[in-house]
Design a protein around this motif. Structure first.
Motif, mmCIF file in Angstrom:
data_model
loop_
_atom_site.group_PDB
_atom_site.id
_atom_site.type_symbol
_atom_site.label_atom_id
_atom_site.label_comp_id
_atom_site.label_asym_id
_atom_site.label_seq_id
_atom_site.Cartn_x
_atom_site.Cartn_y
_atom_site.Cartn_z
ATOM 1 N N GLU A 1 10.431 8.933 -0.313
ATOM 2 C CA GLU A 1 11.861 8.502 -0.117
ATOM 3 C C GLU A 1 11.503 7.334 0.708
ATOM 4 O O GLU A 1 12.411 6.540 0.913
ATOM 5 C CB GLU A 1 12.616 9.677 0.287
ATOM 6 N N HIS A 2 10.647 7.528 1.572
ATOM 7 C CA HIS A 2 10.256 6.398 2.702
ATOM 8 C C HIS A 2 9.794 5.330 2.025
ATOM 9 O O HIS A 2 10.382 4.075 2.341
ATOM 10 C CB HIS A 2 9.274 6.760 3.690
ATOM 11 N N HIS A 3 9.044 5.300 1.046
ATOM 12 C CA HIS A 3 8.466 4.110 0.316
ATOM 13 C C HIS A 3 9.781 3.522 -0.647
ATOM 14 O O HIS A 3 9.980 2.255 -0.608
ATOM 15 C CB HIS A 3 7.456 4.450 -0.816
ATOM 16 N N GLU A 4 10.561 4.294 -1.064
ATOM 17 C CA GLU A 4 11.688 3.767 -1.777
ATOM 18 C C GLU A 4 12.671 2.827 -0.753
ATOM 19 O O GLU A 4 13.145 1.755 -1.207
ATOM 20 C CB GLU A 4 12.386 4.985 -2.419
ATOM 21 N N THR A 5 12.858 3.300 0.263
ATOM 22 C CA THR A 5 13.512 2.800 1.274
ATOM 23 C C THR A 5 13.033 1.441 1.530
ATOM 24 O O THR A 5 13.694 0.212 1.669
ATOM 25 C CB THR A 5 13.712 3.633 2.347
ATOM 26 N N MET A 6 11.855 1.478 1.671
ATOM 27 C CA MET A 6 11.014 0.235 2.025
ATOM 28 C C MET A 6 11.022 -0.894 0.938
ATOM 29 O O MET A 6 11.276 -2.067 1.126
ATOM 30 C CB MET A 6 9.455 0.449 2.484
ATOM 31 N N VAL A 7 11.062 -0.364 -0.342
ATOM 32 C CA VAL A 7 11.091 -1.216 -1.360
ATOM 33 C C VAL A 7 12.622 -1.826 -1.582
ATOM 34 O O VAL A 7 12.567 -3.108 -1.779
ATOM 35 C CB VAL A 7 10.917 -0.480 -2.761
ATOM 36 N N TYR A 8 13.737 -1.013 -1.204
ATOM 37 C CA TYR A 8 15.111 -1.579 -1.248
ATOM 38 C C TYR A 8 15.221 -2.518 0.151
ATOM 39 O O TYR A 8 15.722 -3.582 -0.239
ATOM 40 C CB TYR A 8 16.059 -0.518 -0.889
ATOM 41 N N LEU A 9 14.680 -2.304 1.143
ATOM 42 C CA LEU A 9 14.430 -3.413 2.308
ATOM 43 C C LEU A 9 13.723 -4.702 1.902
ATOM 44 O O LEU A 9 14.476 -5.824 2.190
ATOM 45 C CB LEU A 9 13.837 -2.718 3.666
ATOM 46 N N ARG B 1 0.834 -1.178 0.078
ATOM 47 C CA ARG B 1 0.123 -0.074 -0.036
ATOM 48 C C ARG B 1 0.877 1.243 0.006
ATOM 49 O O ARG B 1 1.972 1.336 0.465
ATOM 50 C CB ARG B 1 -0.918 0.098 1.297
ATOM 51 N N ASP B 2 0.378 2.244 -0.470
ATOM 52 C CA ASP B 2 1.132 3.542 -0.603
ATOM 53 C C ASP B 2 0.654 4.355 0.762
ATOM 54 O O ASP B 2 0.001 5.223 0.510
ATOM 55 C CB ASP B 2 0.697 4.345 -1.754
ATOM 56 N N SER B 3 1.395 3.991 1.796
ATOM 57 C CA SER B 3 0.918 4.494 2.952
ATOM 58 C C SER B 3 2.160 5.353 3.889
ATOM 59 O O SER B 3 1.823 5.997 4.790
ATOM 60 C CB SER B 3 0.394 3.391 4.157
ATOM 61 N N GLU B 4 3.044 5.623 2.984
ATOM 62 C CA GLU B 4 4.581 6.330 3.474
ATOM 63 C C GLU B 4 4.042 7.830 3.176
ATOM 64 O O GLU B 4 3.533 8.126 2.264
ATOM 65 C CB GLU B 4 5.704 5.793 2.848
#
Length: 114
Positions: free
Chosen positions: A90-98, A83-86
């Motif tokens: 940049e926060h969502h990008e970091t979560m995708v990397y993680l 979901r797009d909840s960030e």
């Protein structure tokens, strides 16, 4: 980048960034034929291979076409990436990397335990 440009026009900066990160081979669909392939080869030393669609009706598995869809499915398994909840992109990008790092490390651990 504005949303009213064609994919082929937006591919130039994307291919330039890919070349800077050491990517040398890219699969694309039939929309990216023509000048873009020769430009990428001569300017960026990138090989762009167009995955041709057969002219037969019905479902046909296309070579390498499933790789992107599979990768998006793996990343979407993580709750914060589904979901797009960030608050910030940049926060969502970091979560995708993680999520990608977690998936790759688990696969590597399975390979070394056998």
């Amino acid at each position: 980048m504005p949303l009213n440009i064609r994919d082929t026009a937006g591919a130039n900066p994307l291919l330039h960034t890919a070349a800077q990160h050491g990517i040398r081979y890219i699969w694309a669909d039939h929309a990216y034929r023509g000048d873009l392939i020769t430009w990428a080869k001569h300017t960026l030393n990138l090989t762009v291979q167009v995955v041709a669609r057969p002219r037969v009706k019905g479902f046909h598995l296309l070579a390498r076409r499933w790789v992107g869809e599979r990768s998006f499915a793996w990343i979407s398994r993580r709750r914060r990436c589904a979901r797009d909840s960030e608050r910030l992109p940049e926060h969502h990008e970091t979560m995708v990397y993680l999520a990608a790092a977690l998936h790759m490390s688990r696969r590597a651990a399975r390979l070394h335990t056998t």
